[in-house]
Design an enzyme around this catalytic site. Sequence first.
Site, PDB file in Angstrom:
ATOM      1  N   LYS A  88       0.747  -1.168  -0.066  1.00 14.05           N
ATOM      2  CA  LYS A  88      -0.040   0.008  -0.107  1.00 14.05           C
ATOM      3  C   LYS A  88       0.756   1.316   0.126  1.00 14.05           C
ATOM      4  CE  LYS A  88      -2.354  -1.217   3.745  1.00 14.05           C
ATOM      5  NZ  LYS A  88      -2.015  -2.677   3.710  1.00 14.05           N
ATOM      6  N   THR A  89       1.736   1.293   0.883  1.00  7.57           N
ATOM      7  CA  THR A  89       2.746   2.386   1.095  1.00  7.57           C
ATOM      8  C   THR A  89       3.517   2.942  -0.050  1.00  7.57           C
ATOM      9  OG1 THR A  89       2.668   2.461   3.434  1.00  7.57           O
ATOM     10  CG2 THR A  89       4.343   3.619   2.418  1.00  7.57           C
ATOM     11  N   GLU A 132      -3.868   5.778   1.544  1.00 11.38           N
ATOM     12  CA  GLU A 132      -3.939   4.230   1.708  1.00 11.38           C
ATOM     13  C   GLU A 132      -5.213   3.925   2.344  1.00 11.38           C
ATOM     14  OE1 GLU A 132      -0.568   2.550   3.884  1.00 11.38           O
ATOM     15  OE2 GLU A 132       0.885   4.321   2.951  1.00 11.38           O
TER      16      GLU A 132
END
Length: 282
Positions: A88-89, A132
């Site tokens: 995600k990051t 996110e």
Amino acid sequence: RVSGSDRSKSPLTETLERKGITVFYGQRAANITDDIDCVVFTSAIHKDNPEYIATMEKGIPHLTRAQLLGEIMQNYKTPIAISGTHGKTTTTSMVSEILLHAGTDPTLSIGGMLKSIGGNIRVGSTDLFVTEACEYTNSFLSFHPTMNIILNVEEDHLDFFKDLDDIRASFKKYTELLPDDGYLVINSGIEDYSYFYRDSNCNVITFGLNPQTSNYSATDFHIDDRGDYCYTLLYNNEEKCKVALKVPGEHNVLNSLAAIAAAVTLGIRLDTAVKGIASYSG
């Protein structure tokens, strides 16, 4: 007026203090004073936390961090939520770099420190909001996205979810948050990936390493002297351009395909997206 608490001092809390935010070190009931209008908790805070208990005893209005983010999201025409049990990051950062390179002036909320914005938050002036979307405690079900990205769905956070089926059911509910004119960008390598959208009317864009099941895929992999991946981008199994990443790992090929697919769907030119992603180095 914003204040907050954390267990210990860190570069992030020091940055907040320099911006004028009061930071309490150590979480205690005395930090929750009667003049507070709203308290926000992250999912790391449990019901035995002294500040949580004090908030409930005083009857102060309260939100989870995810609920607050969902409220903020409703102020933007195009909120983009990036989910998955990992990546995600990185992918949020890749999308951010592309949008910055394209001059779209987005608002960004990233789960890590991105060098190009000097932190993890950037407030822009346009209708683009990128964040996110974490599945832990079903946090992402508080969001109001018009575009969802699902990178992968695997066993994680089993202190909260019962099993993989439970996790998959949560991601399905997350997909169902999309409006009929919304977009789902999903990894076609996920087992039975159509499960997530078969009861939705959203537009679906796929990415993955199999060009037969993916709108965006990759071929002709090679690794440069630094260990970074380069590949030929395919769109609907047709060669389009070369992509050179500044990060290693086949998993980052998938992350980059998701980011490029999202950007092009938002109206960014493919060559601009490829140049933007090359500026992400971790």
